[in-house]
Structure formats: structure tokens, C-alpha cells
Motif scaffolding. Structure first.
Motif, PDB file in Angstrom:
ATOM      1  N   PHE A 398       0.839  -1.209   0.000  1.00  0.00           N
ATOM      2  CA  PHE A 398       0.000   0.000   0.000  1.00  0.00           C
ATOM      3  C   PHE A 398       0.866   1.249   0.000  1.00  0.00           C
ATOM      4  O   PHE A 398       1.908   1.310   0.648  1.00  0.00           O
ATOM      5  CB  PHE A 398      -0.912  -0.005   1.234  1.00  0.00           C
ATOM      6  N   PHE A 399       0.385   2.259  -0.754  1.00  0.00           N
ATOM      7  CA  PHE A 399       0.959   3.605  -0.706  1.00  0.00           C
ATOM      8  C   PHE A 399      -0.111   4.618  -1.093  1.00  0.00           C
ATOM      9  O   PHE A 399      -0.900   4.386  -2.026  1.00  0.00           O
ATOM     10  CB  PHE A 399       2.137   3.761  -1.660  1.00  0.00           C
ATOM     11  N   ALA A 400      -0.093   5.734  -0.380  1.00  0.00           N
ATOM     12  CA  ALA A 400      -0.917   6.884  -0.748  1.00  0.00           C
ATOM     13  C   ALA A 400      -0.161   8.133  -0.330  1.00  0.00           C
ATOM     14  O   ALA A 400       0.331   8.207   0.793  1.00  0.00           O
ATOM     15  CB  ALA A 400      -2.291   6.819  -0.086  1.00  0.00           C
ATOM     16  N   CYS A 444       4.258  -1.898   3.453  1.00  0.00           N
ATOM     17  CA  CYS A 444       3.936  -0.490   3.252  1.00  0.00           C
ATOM     18  C   CYS A 444       5.068   0.166   2.461  1.00  0.00           C
ATOM     19  O   CYS A 444       6.229   0.144   2.887  1.00  0.00           O
ATOM     20  CB  CYS A 444       3.759   0.228   4.589  1.00  0.00           C
ATOM     21  N   LEU A 445       4.728   0.726   1.308  1.00  0.00           N
ATOM     22  CA  LEU A 445       5.717   1.335   0.422  1.00  0.00           C
ATOM     23  C   LEU A 445       6.113   2.711   0.957  1.00  0.00           C
ATOM     24  O   LEU A 445       5.248   3.529   1.276  1.00  0.00           O
ATOM     25  CB  LEU A 445       5.155   1.449  -0.995  1.00  0.00           C
ATOM     26  N   CYS A 446       7.423   2.936   1.054  1.00  0.00           N
ATOM     27  CA  CYS A 446       7.946   4.192   1.617  1.00  0.00           C
ATOM     28  C   CYS A 446       8.903   4.847   0.612  1.00  0.00           C
ATOM     29  O   CYS A 446      10.128   4.833   0.806  1.00  0.00           O
ATOM     30  CB  CYS A 446       8.658   3.928   2.936  1.00  0.00           C
ATOM     31  N   PRO A 447       8.359   5.426  -0.474  1.00  0.00           N
ATOM     32  CA  PRO A 447       9.231   6.078  -1.447  1.00  0.00           C
ATOM     33  C   PRO A 447       9.647   7.460  -0.974  1.00  0.00           C
ATOM     34  O   PRO A 447       8.882   8.163  -0.305  1.00  0.00           O
ATOM     35  CB  PRO A 447       8.344   6.170  -2.689  1.00  0.00           C
ATOM     36  N   SER A 448      10.846   7.869  -1.317  1.00  0.00           N
ATOM     37  CA  SER A 448      11.306   9.211  -0.988  1.00  0.00           C
ATOM     38  C   SER A 448      10.527  10.236  -1.803  1.00  0.00           C
ATOM     39  O   SER A 448      10.069   9.955  -2.920  1.00  0.00           O
ATOM     40  CB  SER A 448      12.796   9.354  -1.287  1.00  0.00           C
ATOM     41  N   VAL A 468       8.838  -0.949   3.079  1.00  0.00           N
ATOM     42  CA  VAL A 468       9.576  -1.165   1.832  1.00  0.00           C
ATOM     43  C   VAL A 468      10.228   0.168   1.470  1.00  0.00           C
ATOM     44  O   VAL A 468       9.546   1.127   1.097  1.00  0.00           O
ATOM     45  CB  VAL A 468       8.649  -1.636   0.698  1.00  0.00           C
ATOM     46  N   LEU A 469      11.542   0.255   1.620  1.00  0.00           N
ATOM     47  CA  LEU A 469      12.273   1.490   1.384  1.00  0.00           C
ATOM     48  C   LEU A 469      12.592   1.597  -0.106  1.00  0.00           C
ATOM     49  O   LEU A 469      13.305   0.756  -0.657  1.00  0.00           O
ATOM     50  CB  LEU A 469      13.562   1.520   2.204  1.00  0.00           C
ATOM     51  N   ILE A 470      12.040   2.635  -0.734  1.00  0.00           N
ATOM     52  CA  ILE A 470      12.310   2.890  -2.150  1.00  0.00           C
ATOM     53  C   ILE A 470      12.991   4.246  -2.235  1.00  0.00           C
ATOM     54  O   ILE A 470      12.340   5.294  -2.156  1.00  0.00           O
ATOM     55  CB  ILE A 470      11.019   2.878  -2.988  1.00  0.00           C
ATOM     56  N   SER A 471      14.307   4.218  -2.349  1.00  0.00           N
ATOM     57  CA  SER A 471      15.057   5.476  -2.322  1.00  0.00           C
ATOM     58  C   SER A 471      16.451   5.235  -2.873  1.00  0.00           C
ATOM     59  O   SER A 471      16.887   4.097  -3.021  1.00  0.00           O
ATOM     60  CB  SER A 471      15.146   6.031  -0.898  1.00  0.00           C
ATOM     61  N   ASP A 472      17.115   6.325  -3.139  1.00  0.00           N
ATOM     62  CA  ASP A 472      18.529   6.299  -3.505  1.00  0.00           C
ATOM     63  C   ASP A 472      19.293   7.166  -2.509  1.00  0.00           C
ATOM     64  O   ASP A 472      18.824   8.235  -2.119  1.00  0.00           O
ATOM     65  CB  ASP A 472      18.748   6.843  -4.929  1.00  0.00           C
TER      66      ASP A 472
END
Length: 557
Positions: A398-400, A444-448, A468-472
Motif C-alpha cells: 500500500f501507498f498513498a 507499506c511502500l515508503c518512497p522518498s 519497503v524502502l524505495i530510495s537512492d
């Protein structure tokens, strides 16, 4: 007669002188023997008689440092072991993971050479405390004996020596030297705990793969509780100083400022007893009260910080003594890193405690601290903690959230309204609760966003959802202690199109393990009033404590 008498007189004279020569020779032999022994033994043939005024320099005990000691005599800070951001489990102690060393700038613009040897605790390229500085401290030497502070090596515990006569020129041990000596002992205790027995604790005993080394972390935490002291500069007026927001995503600024200022265990009002010095300004409050909205002029904030550092460095000797290396600032605002650029030594040397822990923008895990961005909507975490079991979470991910930064548009492009298992929304449907969706989801999606940090990381942990860490270039909070790969999932930006396959490839057994570990480490992200052991406040302090253990501050004698 004369001739005969002459012969007799000559014989008598010869006989008498022969006896004298023999006597002289017999007399000289012992002296020659003594001289020979002296030439072999040296001028002091009695090894049990100690040299009273012997003082051994640090470089003489460390052959590897002799070549560089002369070039760094003006350095005021020595770096020791520090972490890196590789994410690989290493054999280190101070960061409980790795063995990488960087240099701290000195007053002359020089840098010390980095060392990665495990003996870095005991060796330094600058001359630190004299060996007599901390009489109670003993360090193991390379031969297996004990190097004590008289400069001798004792290989047996029962060997005794005569008393050492103190000379008038020996100076008094400073408070700083005693402090540094205790830090050396703390470093040794942490290293020994790594392979030792687990320390008992009535509140909490860290165990499990969530920690790089649970025993070393626990010992380090206990050592921090025993001796760590923070001096808070009292200069400056609220709201920019000694104040900060306690709600919103920047809540940890005000939370930490208030917590450390009322703390009786760690705060000291005697700067001579302090290990670190806190600069109590709030970047979030400066943005509100100093920055002119929409002006794009960062000058007033920079000037405020420069003036403040100039003030405390002119009133106190501590900033100049270490060139800011034992000082720390804290900011959860996006502009925290840019604010530290206002003073070069703050950016280069000081401990920067930042939510925006972006290595591509100068965040240095060796000396800087990554701490969590926690969105305290009401000022507390009440009502946001807890969630159902793994079997009652039907949504895979999930992400919002708002579309900003370079990563979220990619996520929405590939997954918004594309798959029932991957619930990705720009805006939640009417009547759908954000936190209820997190509680229904396994991941839980955690994009920067514009910056690398996201409050979703802690929100996921609070609700029992595997982050879920989505980052650089992001260094996760407390990553010198916590092994994030054991309780979270890291996905690179280029792998966003393959997101579902990555998550489906994690077995049910592996997922349940991660979820249980999330529940176990949640205590390190909780916010309490007053703070509780091992919570977010104490973990921030512990991260600063680890960085302080990485340096040695010297007196200017």
C-alpha cells in the motif's frame, strides 16, 4: 765492587718493580672486568630500578604512527573507528558493524590519514594523552602483556616494582584527559562484549538478527547511561532557540530539544564534564521566523547560525578546542543539511543529526546521525500503534501520498490503479482511512519525496506493516545498530516495475519473521513523555554517543 754492586742494585730494583707490576696487574683486572660488564649492560645494569622520570610518547608505542605523527602535531581531534554506509555486516565495534575511518579537518587544513586496523582504538597519528594521564587505565599490548602508565610491560600479574618518584615537572591531569581515559575504557568494554556473555537488564535485552551485534549494542547503551553527559548552550532566545515544533513531520526537533533540556541524567550544566555540546537551534523554527517566505534567500538563516557559533566560540573554549567535532546539531527539516553549510567546520567536523540523511548531499555516516522522521499529528503516538496479525492483512502492498520528487511519479506510473494487490494511490478514495489501510497491508511502500526521509517508515513500524524502502542514497535511522535488511525490504528505483515479483518472492515464513522483528524494534522508534529507555530519544543520544567514541579531543598544552 762497583760493577758487582751495580748488578746487585739493578737486580734488586728489577725484582722490586716486577712485584709492583704484578700487584698493579692484579689490581687492574677487576676494574677491567667491571668495565667490560658496563659496556655490555649499559650505564644502568640494574633493571629492577625503574627510571623515575620516564614518560613514553604514544607514537613510540605505535611504530606505524611514527611517519605521520610529525605532520599532525597540530591536530586537535583524532578519529578512531567509524561506520560506513555499505549495508554489509562487518566486524566493527563502535558502530557495531564496520571498520572504516575518515579524517577530521584540523586547524591548518590538514587531514589525518585513515586507518582501518582493528587496533585503531589504541593507536593514533597524533600524540594524545601521555601514558601517565589516566593511572587506572591499562591497555593490552602486542606481546600479550599489560602496558601500564609507567611505560613498562608487565607479563606477570605478581611481578612487583619499586615505587616511582614523582618529579616536580609532572603536570596535573586535566578533566578532559580523565574523560578521554574513561572513553577508552568504554570502547574496550564494548569490544569485549561483542563475543562475551549477554548483559542482564531488567527492562530490555536486545537479541536477534535485527541488530548487527546485540551484545555490543547493549553494552554500549549501558556505558552511555553510566557516563554520557551533554552540555546545552543556554545562549539564544525562543522561538528560534530552545524551542521547536512538537507536532507535524518536524516534531522530533522540538521533542528532542525539550527532552534534553529537562533531562537530569544526561544533561550537565558543567561544560568541563561534558562529552558533547548541543547547539539548541531549530531549523523548522528558523524557516518560520527568520526566512522570508518565497524569497528564495537563505542568507538570513545562514547569518543566524554563523552569529550563534561565533557567540558561543567567543564565550567558551570548547568549539575552538575541537573545531566543532564534539558539538552536534539536530534537524528534521529538509533544510537541515543546508543550514549546517553556514559554518564550514559544522559541516565538516560536527555531528549532524538529520532526518534528511542523503549521502549524495554530503551526509557522512562516519560522523553524522540518521534519525527517524515521525509525524506526530497530535503531539503523541497514542492511537497510531498496533495492528492485526499477518493472516488478517489481505493487501500485499500500500501507498498513498503526494506526487513530488523523482521517485513517486515512477511508482504511480507503474502501479496506480493497476493491480488489486499493489494498492497505490495519489489520493485515497473517500471514506478510506490511511492508517486502516496500513493495518490491512503486509508491506507499506515508503518512497522518498523531494528529500530521502519519509514519515511512512515509522508509520509502517507503528502499525506492524513491513516497510519497503524505495530510495537512492538514503541511510536509514540508527543503521549503525539496526540491520534493516532483517526487518524491511529495500527496493531500488530501477526495480519499481518489478515490485510485485520482488514482494511475492518473499516466502510466507520470511514475511512473518520480518513482521515479528518489526514489532521487536518498534520500541526504538516510540516517543514517550518522559522518555523511556531504548526509545527514540535514547536511540538518538546513543547514536551521538557512538560518534563521540570515534574521536579523541586533546588539550592545547
Amino acid at each position: 765492587m762497583k760493577m758487582g754492586g751495580g748488578r746487585r742494585n739493578y737486580g734488586a730494583w728489577l725484582g722490586s718493580n716486577s712485584c709492583s707490576s704484578v700487584n698493579l696487574l692484579l689490581f687492574m683486572l677487576p676494574l677491567m672486568a667491571v668495565a667490560g660488564l658496563v659496556s655490555v649492560w649499559g650505564p644502568n645494569p640494574f633493571p629492577w630500578n625503574p627510571v623515575a622520570n620516564q614518560r613514553v610518547s604514544w607514537s613510540s608505542l605505535n611504530p606505524s604512527s611514527s611517519s605521520s605523527s610529525s605532520s599532525s602535531l597540530n591536530s586537535r581531534v583524532t578519529t578512531v573507528e567509524i561506520p560506513d554506509s555499505s549495508g554489509k555486516q562487518r566486524e566493527g565495534v563502535l558502530d557495531l558493524r564496520s571498520r572504516v575511518v575518515v579524517a577530521v579537518d584540523d586547524a591548518h587544513g590538514k587531514e589525518e590519514k585513515a586507518i582501518s586496523d582493528d587496533t585503531a582504538f589504541n593507536h593514533s597519528s597524533t600524540p594524545p594523552l601521555s601514558v601517565q594521564a589516566v593511572p587506572s587505565l591499562q591497555l593490552p599490548n602486542k606481546t600479550g602483556g599489560i602496558l601500564n602508565f609507567t611505560g613498562r610491560t608487565n607479563n606477570t600479574m605478581n611481578e612487583s616494582y619499586g615505587p616511582i618518584v614523582k618529579h616536580r615537572w609532572e603536570r596535573k591531569i586535566s578533566i578532559l584527559e580523565r574523560t578521554e581515559g574513561k572513553l577508552i575504557q568504554a570502547r574496550a568494554a564494548i569490544r569485549e562484549a561483542k563475543d562475551g556473555n549477554q548483559t542482564q537488564d531488567p527492562d530490555y535485552v536486545p537479541v536477534g538478527p535485527m541488530y548487527w551485534n546485540a551484545k555490543a549494542f547493549h553494552r554500549s547503551y549501558i556505558e552511555m547511561e553510566k557516563q554520557f553527559k551533554v552540555f546545552v548552550y543556554e545562549e539564544g532566545e525562543p522561538p528560534v532557540f530552545h524551542n521547536g515544533p512538537c507536532k507535524s513531520i518536524y516534531a522530533m526537533e522540538g521533542n528532542f530539544i525539550h527532552a534534553i533540556e529537562i533531562n537530569k541524567q544526561f544533561r550537565t550544566r558543567d561544560p568541563e564534564k561534558a562529552h558533547v555540546f548541543f547547539l539548541p537551534f531549530s531549523v523548522a523554527m528558523m524557516v518560520q521566523f527568520v526566512y522570508e517566505r518565497d524569497s528564495h534567500d537563505f542568507g538570513p538563516i545562514r547569518k543566524t547560525v554563523r552569529d550563534y557559533v561565533h557567540l558561543i566560540s567567543s564565550r567558551y573554549p570548547y568549539w575552538n578546542r575541537s573545531l566543532g567535532a564534539d558539538h552536534f546539531m539536530l534537524s528534521c527539516h529538509d533544510w537541515g543539511p543546508a543550514t549546517s553549510f553556514s559554518v564550514p567546520y559544522m559541516y565538516k567536523n560536527s555531528i549532524r543529526v538529520l532526518c534528511n540523511a542523503n549521502t549524495s548531499e554530503g551526509f557522512n555516516p562516519a560522523k553524522d546521525v540518521s534519525f527517524p522522521e515521525i509525524n506526530l499529528l497530535t503531539g503523541t503516538m497514542t492511537g497510531f500503534v498496533g495492528g492485526p496479525s499477518a493472516s488478517r492483512r489481505p493487501v500485499l502492498a500500500f501507498f498513498a501520498g503526494g506526487v513530488h520528487g523523482p521517485i513517486r511519479p515512477v511508482l504511480l506510473e507503474h502501479w496506480e490503479d493497476k493491480d488489486e494487490d499493489i494498492q497505490v494511490h495519489k489520493y485515497l478514495p473517500k471514506g478510506v482511512s490511511y492508517y486502516e489501510m496500513m493495518r490491512k497491508s503486509k508491506y507499506c511502500l515508503c518512497p522518498s519525496g523531494y528529500e530521502v526521509a519519509s514519515p511512512r517508515v515509522v508509520e509502517a513500524i507503528y502499525t506492524g506493516c513491513v516497510p519497503v524502502l524505495i530510495s537512492d542514497h538514503y541511510v536509514p535511522p540508527f543503521s549503525d545498530v539496526l540491520n534493516w535488511k532483517s526487518f524491511s525490504v529495500e527496493v531500488s528505483v530501477k526495480d519499481i516495475p518489478n515490485l510485485k515479483n520482488i514482494l511475492m518472492g518473499i516466502s510466507t515464513r520470511q514475511y512473518i519473521r520480518k513482521k515479528r522483528r518489526v514489532a521487536q524494534i518498534r520500541r526504538h522508534f516510540e516517543v514517550h513523555y518522559p522518555p523511556k529507555r531504548f526509545d527514540a530519544f535514547h536511540m538518538i543520544l546513543h547514536s551521538v554517543w557512538l560518534r563521540r567514541l570515534n574521536i579523541k579531543v586533546h588539550d592545547d598544552h
